[in-house]
Design a protein around this motif. Structure first.
Motif, mmCIF file in Angstrom:
data_model
loop_
_atom_site.group_PDB
_atom_site.id
_atom_site.type_symbol
_atom_site.label_atom_id
_atom_site.label_comp_id
_atom_site.label_asym_id
_atom_site.label_seq_id
_atom_site.Cartn_x
_atom_site.Cartn_y
_atom_site.Cartn_z
ATOM 1 N N ILE A 130 0.852 -1.190 0.000
ATOM 2 C CA ILE A 130 0.000 0.000 0.000
ATOM 3 C C ILE A 130 0.885 1.236 0.000
ATOM 4 O O ILE A 130 2.062 1.176 0.369
ATOM 5 N N ASP A 131 0.316 2.333 -0.418
ATOM 6 C CA ASP A 131 0.978 3.631 -0.344
ATOM 7 C C ASP A 131 0.220 4.460 0.684
ATOM 8 O O ASP A 131 -1.005 4.602 0.587
ATOM 9 N N ALA A 132 0.949 4.986 1.670
ATOM 10 C CA ALA A 132 0.292 5.778 2.702
ATOM 11 C C ALA A 132 1.278 6.783 3.276
ATOM 12 O O ALA A 132 2.491 6.554 3.279
ATOM 13 N N GLY A 142 5.632 9.865 3.044
ATOM 14 C CA GLY A 142 4.919 8.646 2.681
ATOM 15 C C GLY A 142 5.846 7.474 2.451
ATOM 16 O O GLY A 142 7.063 7.634 2.330
ATOM 17 N N ARG A 145 5.885 3.287 0.554
ATOM 18 C CA ARG A 145 5.301 2.156 -0.156
ATOM 19 C C ARG A 145 5.462 0.992 0.819
ATOM 20 O O ARG A 145 6.511 0.345 0.870
ATOM 21 N N ASP A 171 -5.668 -2.577 3.096
ATOM 22 C CA ASP A 171 -5.655 -1.767 1.876
ATOM 23 C C ASP A 171 -6.827 -0.786 1.849
ATOM 24 O O ASP A 171 -6.635 0.413 1.616
ATOM 25 N N ASP A 193 -4.663 2.453 2.226
ATOM 26 C CA ASP A 193 -3.988 2.752 0.966
ATOM 27 C C ASP A 193 -4.391 4.139 0.455
ATOM 28 O O ASP A 193 -5.568 4.488 0.453
ATOM 29 N N HIS A 194 -3.409 4.886 0.025
ATOM 30 C CA HIS A 194 -3.589 6.246 -0.462
ATOM 31 C C HIS A 194 -4.316 7.120 0.553
ATOM 32 O O HIS A 194 -5.178 7.927 0.220
ATOM 33 N N GLY A 195 -3.946 6.909 1.807
ATOM 34 C CA GLY A 195 -4.479 7.710 2.895
ATOM 35 C C GLY A 195 -3.347 8.188 3.779
ATOM 36 O O GLY A 195 -2.167 7.995 3.484
ATOM 37 N N SER A 213 -9.847 14.161 2.214
ATOM 38 C CA SER A 213 -8.760 13.183 2.260
ATOM 39 C C SER A 213 -9.104 12.035 3.188
ATOM 40 O O SER A 213 -9.799 12.210 4.192
ATOM 41 N N LYS A 214 -8.569 10.859 2.867
ATOM 42 C CA LYS A 214 -8.757 9.677 3.711
ATOM 43 C C LYS A 214 -7.730 9.712 4.830
ATOM 44 O O LYS A 214 -6.520 9.770 4.589
#
Length: 175
Positions: free
Chosen positions: A12-14, A30, A32, A69, A73-75, A122-123
């Motif tokens: 995941i990217d966070a 951030g 990966r 995820d 993810d993307h949070g 935003s998450k």
């Protein structure tokens, strides 16, 4: 006695920050993340759709995607104690302290709070600890432990959760 070990990894990217860190990790940044769940089973299923398996890799992936995820993810993973950062995301027209109090109630009840009710939509995933690799490994272990037993029909158990912040830096939680 033989033991079977099964491992599944997702990435995941966070974003996060460690507000108390004495160096650059106190800055918002951030990763990966690589997340690996390791399960063990003393025996394989002798019937059904998991015949000769401890747990179907697809079942393990589904649980990891739904519980890690989908939430992170993307949070941005934020410590509940990081008031300064949380206040930046408080929705317009909302008292930041009241907004944080609602998040705190969710964290106390559920162990974490997921919200997109933020200034930018935003998450944010709010946790009751500093979001270090070690603490995330422990948290995600707790999140996955019961689902692994359920999805494997009791055959498998989660024995370790590993979190890579970078290709060279990994933390493991194995109670």
């Amino acid at each position: 006695m033989s033991v079977f070990h099964i491992r599944r990894r997702i990435e995941i990217d966070a974003g996060h920050r460690i507000a108390t860190h004495g160096s650059k990790c106190r800055n918002l940044h951030g990763h990966r993340y690589g997340i690996e769940a390791e399960c063990a089973a003393d025996a394989l299923h002798d019937g059904g759709e998991q015949t000769d398996m401890a747990i179907d890799f697809a079942f393990l992936k589904e649980e990891m995607m739904a519980r890690i995820d989908a939430t992170c993810d993307h949070g941005l993973i934020v410590a509940l104690s990081d008031v300064a950062l949380l206040d930046l995301f408080a929705p317009d027209g909302r008292d930041p302290a009241e907004w944080r109090a609602g998040l705190a109630e969710s964290v106390a009840r559920d162990g974490a709070a997921l919200t997109t009710e933020t200034k930018l939509g935003s998450k944010i995933y709010v946790v009751p600890f500093h979001p270090t690799a070690e603490a995330l490994a422990r948290h995600w272990f707790a999140v996955l432990e019961a689902p692994v037993v359920t999805r494997s029909g009791g055959a498998a158990r989660l024995i370790a959760l590993r979190v890579w912040e970078t290709p060279n830096c990994m933390a493991e939680y194995a109670p």
